[in-house]
Structures are given as structure tokens and as C-alpha cells.
Motif scaffolding. Structure first.
Motif, short mmCIF file in Angstrom:
data_model
loop_
_atom_site.label_atom_id
_atom_site.label_comp_id
_atom_site.label_asym_id
_atom_site.label_seq_id
_atom_site.Cartn_x
_atom_site.Cartn_y
_atom_site.Cartn_z
N TRP A 22 40.70 35.48 46.67
CA TRP A 22 41.54 34.28 46.74
C TRP A 22 41.43 33.39 45.51
O TRP A 22 42.29 32.53 45.30
CB TRP A 22 41.19 33.48 47.99
CG TRP A 22 41.72 34.13 49.22
CD1 TRP A 22 41.01 34.81 50.16
CD2 TRP A 22 43.08 34.18 49.64
NE1 TRP A 22 41.84 35.30 51.14
CE2 TRP A 22 43.12 34.93 50.85
CE3 TRP A 22 44.28 33.70 49.12
CZ2 TRP A 22 44.30 35.18 51.53
CZ3 TRP A 22 45.46 33.94 49.81
CH2 TRP A 22 45.45 34.67 50.99
N PHE A 165 43.42 41.79 46.73
CA PHE A 165 42.89 41.71 48.09
C PHE A 165 42.68 43.10 48.66
O PHE A 165 43.45 44.01 48.41
CB PHE A 165 43.84 40.91 48.99
CG PHE A 165 44.18 39.55 48.46
CD1 PHE A 165 43.31 38.49 48.64
CD2 PHE A 165 45.36 39.34 47.76
CE1 PHE A 165 43.61 37.24 48.14
CE2 PHE A 165 45.67 38.09 47.27
CZ PHE A 165 44.79 37.03 47.45
N SER A 167 42.03 43.42 52.14
CA SER A 167 42.43 43.35 53.55
C SER A 167 43.95 43.39 53.69
O SER A 167 44.65 42.59 53.06
CB SER A 167 41.89 42.07 54.18
OG SER A 167 42.53 41.81 55.41
N HIS A 170 45.32 39.95 54.58
CA HIS A 170 45.41 39.00 53.48
C HIS A 170 46.50 39.40 52.49
O HIS A 170 47.12 38.54 51.85
CB HIS A 170 44.06 38.88 52.78
CG HIS A 170 43.02 38.23 53.62
ND1 HIS A 170 41.66 38.34 53.39
CD2 HIS A 170 43.14 37.46 54.74
CE1 HIS A 170 41.00 37.65 54.30
NE2 HIS A 170 41.87 37.11 55.13
N ASP A 556 37.13 41.77 54.70
CA ASP A 556 37.45 40.35 54.65
C ASP A 556 37.33 39.84 53.23
O ASP A 556 36.27 39.91 52.63
CB ASP A 556 36.50 39.58 55.57
CG ASP A 556 36.89 38.11 55.70
OD1 ASP A 556 37.92 37.73 55.10
OD2 ASP A 556 36.17 37.37 56.40
N ASP A 557 38.43 39.32 52.70
CA ASP A 557 38.44 38.82 51.33
C ASP A 557 38.10 37.33 51.26
O ASP A 557 37.98 36.78 50.16
CB ASP A 557 39.83 39.01 50.70
CG ASP A 557 40.19 40.45 50.55
OD1 ASP A 557 39.58 41.12 49.71
OD2 ASP A 557 41.10 40.91 51.24
N SER A 558 37.95 36.68 52.40
CA SER A 558 37.82 35.23 52.38
C SER A 558 36.57 34.77 51.69
O SER A 558 36.50 33.66 51.17
CB SER A 558 37.85 34.69 53.82
OG SER A 558 36.81 35.26 54.59
#
Length: 561
Positions: A22, A165, A167, A170, A556-558
Motif C-alpha cells: 500500500w 499487491f 492479495s 486488495h 494480506d498486504d495491509s
């Protein structure tokens, strides 16, 4: 889905490192905004050609159509170059410089009198002087460069952003915001840029486009150290062609069932591929992966790629073939929209365009209704509707389901268009303006065109973002960049096919005379509504038969930065 293989750097052969996530989002989205606004010179191009170059209506329209066709079809070439030779990053950089050069030439044509014919007070008159060959050469060179640069960068940046990303969820969010940003930038182009061009000057209007181009490129380069780069895999089309040739050359051989009779690649590649025999879909292509004596070296490599291919190469070609029916329905879906855009300006010119007592809405700015509708819909669906659906249904809305919703709203838009045009024709008849010139204005507000444009905007929010996400998810890994450009090709093809539909209608019926007040444009819209309904039925059949390739190993890229 193919994107299930994005679970880690090791799982994706082309991925160089674990940068991305992100933190790259602001750079990518700002670049999309800048480069999209830099193409604002297209919005009012017809007016520029008529007023500054004394072109006739038909000639100016043809040039405009060629430009739009190029911008929507050429992205596939840029995608091929990115996948096969330079990579997304280099293509975006070089194409941005090319478009900047073209826009600068447009600025010069507006600023230097010698690059334009003398101003003509009576537009369209036979006494107006046409541009010289030199002036045409500079004009067409500027349009060619600006179109080429815009085409190569606009859709190449989509997979560049998605590559940041791992995911699929995402990546879907990114595609939504990518579409939203493009539409917001187009709104600015259709309002602010057009206002500057018509009220301040063409030089200043084109200069704004050049500034937007520079800012977009600078922001893009500023995020270089954060980007996740994917190595080039070579020409994917050569690999697909090898499958066809190898299958034809071995067409008489008997296909066995056992997996060991097929070539799965070197030992290192075989680890990444489940050693299963090729699928039975388009079984003829399995001949390409059938091993025969002398086709591999002692270390397991292929001696002639045109005689033997891996099972993965065969399955990649099959994946493209499976997607083609869905793609063709998307092509047909865009035809009614293209026809609507072709006639909305003519309708607006015959209607009351006053907004208050001092301002009139330019006919070319009517597309703002669609752009605003799309932008609002994307925000609502991304933040409210899609999360709510996922909570209630316990699974997210699939890409094809989103495309299906877009089909329905497109049909609705064509129905509204037919009803509104019927009302406009009745008023024209009651006001006795049917046999008058196209300059006659009837007492009907141009805002009556708003609902149909809003409906098609909602449709685009669903089917455009849905198609981009679907193609990116389902295309083979070696064709990720080309996957998003496939949407642009379908739109460009629809523009050309819409012209063919209009030609047929003109030859077979009397619905489209020179003066639309004397015709039956409403019947054209009802024809588009029927075409949309038939295409929706075709889409449902294609979508029901299509099987997703499966998503697993979602990351999960968060927390990545």
C-alpha cells in the motif's frame, strides 16, 4: 485464479523482490490522475479542429474518431512491449515522454499562427482556407504522438499497480480506485480544461495538459524505490504460437492418459507445476506437450520449442480460449454505449442548455453526467455495497457478477434513452421545428438527458472495473499486462462496430436523416436496448459455463510497507 500464485515472492517467478504494498498506492494513483488529465486535449478536439483549422464537421469527426480509436486499441501493443521487452515501468516512462512531446506540439500549433490557417469568421464556409500540407503534417504528428503516448501508458499502469499487491482482494480494491481516479480526472478534463480552452485560449488549455503530464511522470518516478518489479518473461505470443504449431505437427499421434508422457519442463519448473496431464478442454492442443524421442536434451531442456511445449504453455493457451466468449460479450456490451455517445451531442444541441440566466452547458460536457455517476457508484460499491454483500452472502461478489450488473444498467440506460428521445421528438413536432435546421432549439431542458447518462455511468462502474479485475485474475501469468489492455481493445472495437451499425441503419431505414428532428433516433435506442438484452442472455450463458481457476494462498498486504 492465477492470482492465487501471488502468495509470496518465491511463488511468483517473475517477481524480483518483496517491495510494493500500500505504500506504492499514492504514487500509482497520482500518476493515473496526472496522465489521464494530460489527455484532456481529446475532449474538445472537434471544436479545436473546426475553429482553429477550419475543418468541416465530417472531417473533424473522422479525425476525432481515429484519435479515440487509436487511444483505445493501441494499448495492446504497449502491453506486448511491456510483457516481452521493456517491462511496465519503462513503457510508462517512455510513453509519458512521447505523449508530452505530442502535447507540446499541440501547444505550439495553438501559439504560433504560422502553424494554423487564417481564422475564418464564417465557420464551414467555402471561403475558409484549409491548412497547408506543412500545417497538416505538424497537426497530425502532434496527434499521433499524443495518442500513442496516452494509449501506451493509460492501461499499462493498471497491471503495474496490481503487481504491488499479492492479495486478490486488495488488487480488486486497487482496480476500483484506478477506475474511480480515471473518471474523476476525466471530469476535470471535461469541465475545467474545456472551459480554459474555450474562454481563455487553446494555448493555455493545451498547456494545462502538458503540466499534468509532467506532474504525473514526476510523481511516478518519485515512487521508484518502493515499487515491486516483475521480470520480463519473453514474448508470450511466441509461446502461444509454439503450442499451435507443435500441436499441428503432432496431430496424428495418439494422446495417452498418463502424465509422464507429457513434458512438464525442467526439474526446477516442475516443482512449481502440479505434474498432472493436460486437461481435456480443446484436447487437440495436448499434442504440443506430448514427448517423443529426441525432443529433449539429457538435462531435460527442449531442443526445438516449435516441436515440444510444456503442459503449462498448453494450459495458458486454453485459458485464453476460455476467456474469449466473455470478451466478445464485453465487446458487444460497449456498442450501445458508443452509439449513445455518438448522438448525445446532437440531441443536446437541439435542447435548452441554459443553467441559470448566464451560463449554457456545452454539448461536449454532457459526458460529465456519466463520469460523476460512475465515480459516485464506485465509492458507494467499494465502501458500502460490496462489504455489505460479503457480510450477508458470506462471500464477495465475483467479477463476472459485477459485469452482469453492468449489463442490466446498460439495457436500462438504452430504454431511458428511447423514452426521452420519443418525448423530445413529440415536442419538436408540436413546435413545428422538424423541417427546420439543426440549429433550432426546442423548449426541453438538456437535463432530461441526465438519467440515461447516469444509468450508463452506473453500468460502467460495474462492468468496466469488473472486466479489468476478471481479465487480470484469469489471464495466464505471462499475459498479465495484456489482460487489462484487452478491455481497451474491446472498447475501441466497439467504436468501430458502432459505426458499422449506424451505416446499416442509415441504409436500411430512414431513422437517421441529416436533421435528427426529422428522424426516429428513439428507434435506434430501442434497437440498442434489444441488442443489449440479447447480449445479456449470451453473457449469462458464457458466465454460467465459465469456471474460475481458483484462488488460494491469499496474502494480506495491509502490513507490507
Amino acid at each position: 485464479m492465477v492470482m492465487g500464485s501471488f502468495s509470496s515472492s518465491a511463488a511468483q517467478p517473475g517477481r524480483v523482490d518483496r517491495r510494493g504494498g500500500w505504500i506504492t498506492f499514492p504514487f500509482i494513483i497520482a500518476t493515473v490522475a496526472g496522465l489521464t488529465m494530460s489527455a484532456g486535449w481529446v475532449t474538445n478536439l472537434i471544436t479545436c479542429l473546426k475553429e482553429e483549422f477550419n475543418m468541416k464537421d465530417i472531417d473533424a469527426t473522422k479525425v476525432y474518431n481515429y484519435v479515440n480509436g487509436s487511444i483505445t486499441v493501441l494499448p495492446i501493443i504497449g502491453a506486448i512491449i511491456a510483457d516481452s521487452f521493456l517491462g511496465c515501468f519503462s513503457v510508462i516512462c517512455f510513453s509519458s515522454l512521447i505523449s508530452l512531446l505530442g502535447i507540446v506540439l499541440l501547444v505550439l500549433t495553438a501559439a504560433i499562427n504560422q502553424l494554423r490557417p487564417p481564422t475564418c469568421s464564417e465557420k464551414g464556409s467555402q471561403h475558409c482556407k484549409y491548412p497547408s500540407q506543412f500545417q497538416f503534417a505538424i497537426l497530425y504528428l502532434s496527434l499521433a504522438l499524443a495518442s500513442l503516448g496516452t494509449a501506451f501508458s493509460r492501461f499499462t499502469i493498471a497491471p503495474m499497480g496490481a503487481n504491488q499487491f499479492h492479495s486478490p482482494k486488495h488488487q480488486d480494491i486497487f482496480f476500483n480506485w484506478y477506475t474511480f481516479t480515471m473518471y474523476i480526472a476525466n471530469i476535470v478534463s471535461a469541465t475545467a480544461t474545456v472551459y480554459v480552452e474555450e474562454n481563455v485560449g487553446w494555448t493555455w488549455g493545451f498547456s494545462l495538459c502538458a503540466v499534468a503530464n509532467v506532474l504525473g511522470l514526476v510523481v511516478f518516478l518519485s515512487g521508484t524505490r518502493f515499487y515491486c518489479f516483475v521480470e520480463r518473461q519473453g514474448s508470450p505470443f511466441k509461446s502461444l504460437a509454439c503450442v499451435v504449431f507443435a500441436a499441428i505437427s503432432k496431430r496424428k499421434m495418439v494422446l495417452p492418459v498418463e502424465s509422464e508422457n507429457y513434458y512438464h519442463g525442467l526439474h526446477g519448473d516442475a516443482i512449481k507445476t502440479v505434474a498432472k496431464p493436460p486437461t481435456q478442454f480443446f484436447r487437440f492442443l495436448n499434442h504440443a506437450a506430448l514427448r517423443t524421442e529426441g525432443e529433449t536434451t539429457p538435462d531435460g531442456s527442449i531442443t526445438n520449442p516449435w516441436r515440444l511445449c510444456t503442459v503449462q504453455q498448453v494450459e495458458d493457451l486454453k485459458a485464453i480460449i476460455k476467456i474469449l466468449p466473455i470478451w466478445s460479450s464485453g465487446l458487444i456490451l460497449s456498442i450501445p454505449i458508443a452509439i449513445q455517445l455518438s448522438f448525445i451531442i446532437f440531441q443536446a444541441k437541439t435542447m435548452d442548455a441554459r443553467l441559470g440566466s448566464h451560463f449554457k452547458i456545452p454539448a461536449a460536457s454532457m459526458q460529465v453526467f456519466t463520469l460523476i455517476s460512475t465515480s459516485i457508484t464506485i465509492v458507494i460499491t467499494d465502501r458500502i455495497l460490496f462489504p455489505l454483500w460479503e457480510r450477508l452472502a458470506a462471500h464477495p461478489l465475483t467479477a463476472l457478477q459485477r459485469v452482469g450488473v453492468g449489463h442490466l444498467f446498460t439495457i436500462l440506460s438504452m430504454a431511458i434513452s428511447g423514452a426521452v428521445e420519443s418525448k423530445r421528438l413529440k415536442i419538436a413536432q408540436s413546435e413545428n421545428v422538424q423541417n427546420q435546421t439543426n440549429g433550432s432549439v426546442i423548449p426541453m431542458s438538456v437535463f432530461w438527458l441526465g438519467p440515461q447518462l447516469a444509468a450508463v455511468g452506473i453500468a460502467e462502474a460495474f462492468h468496466f472495473a469488473g472486466q479489468v479485475a476478471f481479465y487480470y485474475q484469469e489471464f495466464p501469468g505471462s499475459l498479465k499486462t495484456i489482460s487489462t489492455a484487452a478491455v481497451a481493445v474491446s472498447i475501441g472495437g466497439a467504436f468501430y462496430l458502432s459505426n458499422a451499425v449506424i451505416d446499416v441503419v442509415e441504409r436500411v431505414t430512414e431513422w437517421l436523416p441529416e436533421n435528427i428532428n426529422d428522424g426516429r433516433l428513439d428507434n435506434v435506442y430501442w434497437l440498442c436496448c434489444t441488442l443489449g438484452a440479447l447480449n445479456f442472455a449470451y453473457f449469462l450463458v458464457c458466465a454460467s459455463l465459465y469456471k474460475y481457476q481458483g484462488v488460494d494462498n491469499v496474502v494480506d498486504d495491509s502490513n507490507r510497507n
